[in-house]
Each structure stands twice: as C-alpha cells, then as structure tokens.
Design a protein around this motif. Structure first.
Motif, PDB file in Angstrom:
ATOM      1  N   VAL A  88     -29.679 -41.717 -26.543  1.00 49.03           N
ATOM      2  CA  VAL A  88     -30.186 -42.836 -24.915  1.00 49.03           C
ATOM      3  C   VAL A  88     -28.375 -42.883 -24.985  1.00 49.03           C
ATOM      4  O   VAL A  88     -27.721 -43.223 -25.420  1.00 49.03           O
ATOM      5  N   GLN A  89     -27.704 -42.199 -23.574  1.00 49.71           N
ATOM      6  CA  GLN A  89     -26.347 -41.657 -23.387  1.00 49.71           C
ATOM      7  C   GLN A  89     -26.345 -42.619 -22.233  1.00 49.71           C
ATOM      8  O   GLN A  89     -27.359 -41.929 -20.719  1.00 49.71           O
ATOM      9  N   LEU A  90     -25.777 -43.518 -21.475  1.00 45.44           N
ATOM     10  CA  LEU A  90     -25.272 -43.758 -20.354  1.00 45.44           C
ATOM     11  C   LEU A  90     -23.603 -43.888 -20.218  1.00 45.44           C
ATOM     12  O   LEU A  90     -22.716 -43.263 -21.331  1.00 45.44           O
ATOM     13  N   GLN A  91     -23.612 -42.640 -19.069  1.00 49.09           N
ATOM     14  CA  GLN A  91     -22.318 -42.689 -18.241  1.00 49.09           C
ATOM     15  C   GLN A  91     -21.401 -43.202 -16.765  1.00 49.09           C
ATOM     16  O   GLN A  91     -22.003 -43.017 -15.986  1.00 49.09           O
ATOM     17  N   ALA A  92     -20.733 -43.883 -17.557  1.00 51.30           N
ATOM     18  CA  ALA A  92     -20.075 -44.832 -16.362  1.00 51.30           C
ATOM     19  C   ALA A  92     -19.046 -43.938 -15.811  1.00 51.30           C
ATOM     20  O   ALA A  92     -18.117 -43.200 -16.215  1.00 51.30           O
ATOM     21  N   SER A  93     -19.102 -44.348 -14.838  1.00 52.29           N
ATOM     22  CA  SER A  93     -18.008 -43.409 -13.354  1.00 52.29           C
ATOM     23  C   SER A  93     -17.059 -44.536 -12.763  1.00 52.29           C
ATOM     24  O   SER A  93     -17.829 -44.920 -12.420  1.00 52.29           O
TER      25      SER A  93
END
Length: 120
Positions: free
Chosen positions: A1-6
């Motif tokens: 589970v990996q989320l990337q904020a930008s």
C-alpha cells in the motif's frame, strides 16, 4: 500500500493549492482516504477524510470551509483543494488509507509527503 502526495509549493496567504494523492499497486476504490499534515515541531494531525463508498467527507475544524477533499476512482487519485490558505497551514502534507481526525494516528505506510509553505 503506497500513496504518493504531490502538488505542494509556496503560496501567499489567501492563495490556493490543490494536492493530489496517487495510488500505486492497488486501487483506491475500496479505501477511505485521509489527508494529514505535520508542521515543524508538531505532531501529525488529520485534516480531512473521504469515505470509500458514499463519498462522505469530514474535516478538522481548522480547515473546515477552506479545504475540500475529493476522489476520482477512475484516475485512482484523491485530491485536497486548499483555499484561503493561512501561514498556519504550512506543513508537510500526507495522504493515507486512513481516516483519523482528532484521534491518535496509527499507520505504518506513510509515503513521501508534499511540502506546503504559506508565506508572503
């Protein structure tokens, strides 16, 4: 589970930014999504949340009326629209498959956050 904020950056007080939260390796459809922030010297806090099924949203009092959370499951992405930004909104912002506003945060899968700086 990996989320990337930008989508973070430098903005003047009163300005706006839209943050994005992209998932990799899984689909967001079945997860609630929360936005969190951590200011220098402070603990991480939950600022907004959107449910997985019916899109019910929740906000911390400090951002209510200024921030809007949304999701586009077709794009596997969630968003945080931030308007009327204040210097006290300066923080690193993270997204997670977790809703935790005003409660202790327990989560082991933090991705890289995005820095929001509100300053003139």
């Amino acid at each position: 589970v990996q989320l990337q904020a930008s989508g973070g950056g430098l903005v003047q007080p009163g300005g706006s930014l839209r943050l994005s939260c992209a998932a990799s390796g899984f689909t967001l459809d079945y997860y609630a999504i929360g936005w969190f922030r951590q200011a220098p010297g402070k603990e991480r806090e939950g600022v907004s949340c959107i449910s997985s099924s019916d899109g019910v949203t929740d906000y911390a009092d400090s951002v209510k009326g200024r921030f809007t959370i949304s999701r586009d499951n077709a794009k596997n992405t969630a968003y945080l629209q931030m308007n009327s930004l204040k210097p006290e909104d300066t923080a690193v912002y993270y997204c997670a498959t977790l809703c935790a506003i005003g409660v202790p945060i327990e989560y082991d899968y933090w991705g890289q956050g995005t820095l929001v700086t509100v300053s003139s």
